[in-house]
Design a protein around this motif. Structure first.
Motif, PDB file in Angstrom:
ATOM      1  N   MET A   1     -35.589 -22.151  36.086  1.00  0.00           N
ATOM      2  CA  MET A   1     -34.428 -21.527  36.714  1.00  0.00           C
ATOM      3  C   MET A   1     -33.470 -22.613  37.221  1.00  0.00           C
ATOM      4  O   MET A   1     -33.888 -23.679  37.649  1.00  0.00           O
ATOM      5  CB  MET A   1     -34.870 -20.663  37.914  1.00  0.00           C
ATOM      6  N   ALA A   2     -32.202 -22.316  37.173  1.00  0.00           N
ATOM      7  CA  ALA A   2     -31.174 -23.213  37.693  1.00  0.00           C
ATOM      8  C   ALA A   2     -30.813 -22.773  39.116  1.00  0.00           C
ATOM      9  O   ALA A   2     -31.172 -21.680  39.557  1.00  0.00           O
ATOM     10  CB  ALA A   2     -29.945 -23.162  36.805  1.00  0.00           C
ATOM     11  N   ASN A   3     -30.137 -23.629  39.808  1.00  0.00           N
ATOM     12  CA  ASN A   3     -29.771 -23.327  41.186  1.00  0.00           C
ATOM     13  C   ASN A   3     -28.353 -23.776  41.471  1.00  0.00           C
ATOM     14  O   ASN A   3     -27.826 -24.672  40.817  1.00  0.00           O
ATOM     15  CB  ASN A   3     -30.725 -24.030  42.155  1.00  0.00           C
ATOM     16  N   ALA A   4     -27.785 -23.128  42.484  1.00  0.00           N
ATOM     17  CA  ALA A   4     -26.467 -23.529  42.968  1.00  0.00           C
ATOM     18  C   ALA A   4     -26.497 -23.420  44.487  1.00  0.00           C
ATOM     19  O   ALA A   4     -27.270 -22.637  45.047  1.00  0.00           O
ATOM     20  CB  ALA A   4     -25.379 -22.622  42.397  1.00  0.00           C
ATOM     21  N   ASP A  17     -31.370 -19.983  33.370  1.00  0.00           N
ATOM     22  CA  ASP A  17     -31.022 -21.300  32.833  1.00  0.00           C
ATOM     23  C   ASP A  17     -29.678 -21.303  32.125  1.00  0.00           C
ATOM     24  O   ASP A  17     -28.907 -22.249  32.250  1.00  0.00           O
ATOM     25  CB  ASP A  17     -32.110 -21.770  31.861  1.00  0.00           C
ATOM     26  N   GLU A  18     -29.422 -20.262  31.339  1.00  0.00           N
ATOM     27  CA  GLU A  18     -28.251 -20.252  30.476  1.00  0.00           C
ATOM     28  C   GLU A  18     -27.209 -19.272  30.973  1.00  0.00           C
ATOM     29  O   GLU A  18     -27.496 -18.082  31.084  1.00  0.00           O
ATOM     30  CB  GLU A  18     -28.655 -19.820  29.059  1.00  0.00           C
ATOM     31  N   PHE A  43     -20.761 -17.795  34.184  1.00  0.00           N
ATOM     32  CA  PHE A  43     -20.991 -16.367  34.424  1.00  0.00           C
ATOM     33  C   PHE A  43     -22.405 -15.974  34.022  1.00  0.00           C
ATOM     34  O   PHE A  43     -22.860 -16.305  32.922  1.00  0.00           O
ATOM     35  CB  PHE A  43     -19.953 -15.538  33.664  1.00  0.00           C
ATOM     36  N   TYR A  44     -23.073 -15.260  34.941  1.00  0.00           N
ATOM     37  CA  TYR A  44     -24.464 -14.842  34.765  1.00  0.00           C
ATOM     38  C   TYR A  44     -24.561 -13.328  35.011  1.00  0.00           C
ATOM     39  O   TYR A  44     -23.783 -12.775  35.804  1.00  0.00           O
ATOM     40  CB  TYR A  44     -25.363 -15.547  35.784  1.00  0.00           C
ATOM     41  N   PRO A  45     -25.557 -12.668  34.400  1.00  0.00           N
ATOM     42  CA  PRO A  45     -25.782 -11.255  34.724  1.00  0.00           C
ATOM     43  C   PRO A  45     -26.132 -11.127  36.212  1.00  0.00           C
ATOM     44  O   PRO A  45     -27.035 -11.825  36.695  1.00  0.00           O
ATOM     45  CB  PRO A  45     -26.966 -10.855  33.844  1.00  0.00           C
ATOM     46  N   ALA A  46     -25.420 -10.258  36.927  1.00  0.00           N
ATOM     47  CA  ALA A  46     -25.588 -10.180  38.384  1.00  0.00           C
ATOM     48  C   ALA A  46     -27.025  -9.852  38.770  1.00  0.00           C
ATOM     49  O   ALA A  46     -27.525 -10.357  39.780  1.00  0.00           O
ATOM     50  CB  ALA A  46     -24.625  -9.142  38.956  1.00  0.00           C
ATOM     51  N   GLU A  47     -27.707  -9.041  37.958  1.00  0.00           N
ATOM     52  CA  GLU A  47     -29.067  -8.635  38.325  1.00  0.00           C
ATOM     53  C   GLU A  47     -30.070  -9.785  38.195  1.00  0.00           C
ATOM     54  O   GLU A  47     -31.175  -9.705  38.726  1.00  0.00           O
ATOM     55  CB  GLU A  47     -29.525  -7.417  37.511  1.00  0.00           C
ATOM     56  N   ALA A  48     -29.654 -10.864  37.502  1.00  0.00           N
ATOM     57  CA  ALA A  48     -30.552 -12.011  37.321  1.00  0.00           C
ATOM     58  C   ALA A  48     -30.302 -13.103  38.353  1.00  0.00           C
ATOM     59  O   ALA A  48     -30.933 -14.152  38.307  1.00  0.00           O
ATOM     60  CB  ALA A  48     -30.384 -12.576  35.914  1.00  0.00           C
ATOM     61  N   VAL A  49     -29.362 -12.862  39.283  1.00  0.00           N
ATOM     62  CA  VAL A  49     -28.993 -13.864  40.283  1.00  0.00           C
ATOM     63  C   VAL A  49     -29.549 -13.458  41.643  1.00  0.00           C
ATOM     64  O   VAL A  49     -29.399 -12.310  42.064  1.00  0.00           O
ATOM     65  CB  VAL A  49     -27.459 -14.000  40.371  1.00  0.00           C
ATOM     66  N   SER A 102     -25.728 -30.718  33.256  1.00  0.00           N
ATOM     67  CA  SER A 102     -25.783 -31.565  32.061  1.00  0.00           C
ATOM     68  C   SER A 102     -25.878 -30.744  30.776  1.00  0.00           C
ATOM     69  O   SER A 102     -25.454 -31.204  29.721  1.00  0.00           O
ATOM     70  CB  SER A 102     -26.962 -32.525  32.152  1.00  0.00           C
ATOM     71  N   LEU A 103     -26.430 -29.533  30.858  1.00  0.00           N
ATOM     72  CA  LEU A 103     -26.616 -28.727  29.653  1.00  0.00           C
ATOM     73  C   LEU A 103     -25.572 -27.623  29.508  1.00  0.00           C
ATOM     74  O   LEU A 103     -25.641 -26.828  28.569  1.00  0.00           O
ATOM     75  CB  LEU A 103     -28.015 -28.101  29.646  1.00  0.00           C
ATOM     76  N   LEU A 104     -24.610 -27.572  30.423  1.00  0.00           N
ATOM     77  CA  LEU A 104     -23.607 -26.517  30.320  1.00  0.00           C
ATOM     78  C   LEU A 104     -22.725 -26.747  29.101  1.00  0.00           C
ATOM     79  O   LEU A 104     -22.347 -27.878  28.802  1.00  0.00           O
ATOM     80  CB  LEU A 104     -22.707 -26.503  31.559  1.00  0.00           C
TER      81      LEU A 104
END
Ligand SMILES: [Zn+2]
Ligand SMILES: [Zn+2]
Length: 139
Positions: A1-4, A17-18, A43-49, A102-104
């Motif tokens: 999982m990625a983080n912000a 991740d993606e 942009f990510y699916p809101a339910e996955a955040v 780095s992978l964006l």
């Protein structure tokens, strides 16, 4: 999982991740929100955040109709993420808030270039728009 996270770390997001899309936006509102020459979001699916910590919300009218809801840390003021009424199933996350960029991918779209600072070069973006562009689900 990625983080912000925000500058002070009180407001944190856990993300897939993606992202579904990366968009650069040169509109005046994104410039004001970020204090930067342009805004860029993943942009990510809101339910996955997952959002943890306390966010304050600021709501404004969107150029394309509906409202934009921006979420920022009440302690340090970082603008971390936003949702729009036009695309309620997605959440936009400020690229500068991400831990690992780095992978964006390069931005798929560069929008509102009519108010782009003249020295900003973003030729690698997939598509260029003088105004907005609808973001669709990529899945
Ligand atoms: Zn903070
Ligand atoms: Zn914008």
């Amino acid at each position: 999982m990625a983080n912000a996270r925000c500058s002070c770390g009180a407001l944190r997001l856990t993300l897939p991740d993606e992202p579904k899309a990366v968009i650069a936006c040169h509109c005046i509102e994104c410039q004001r929100r970020t204090g930067a020459p342009f805004g860029a979001g993943a942009f990510y699916p809101a339910e996955a955040v997952t959002i943890s910590g306390t966010a304050r919300q600021y709501t404004r009218d969107a150029a394309s109709g509906g409202k934009v809801h921006s979420y920022f840390c009440p302690d340090c003021g970082s603008s971390v993420c936003w949702k729009t009424d036009n695309l309620p199933t997605m959440i936009g996350v400020a690229l500068g808030a991400l831990d690992n960029t780095s992978l964006l991918p390069v931005p798929a779209k560069s929008i509102f270039e009519r108010s782009k600072h003249h020295w900003v070069r973003i030729e690698d973006a997939g598509e260029h728009f003088q105004q907005g562009s609808v973001i669709r689900h990529a899945d």
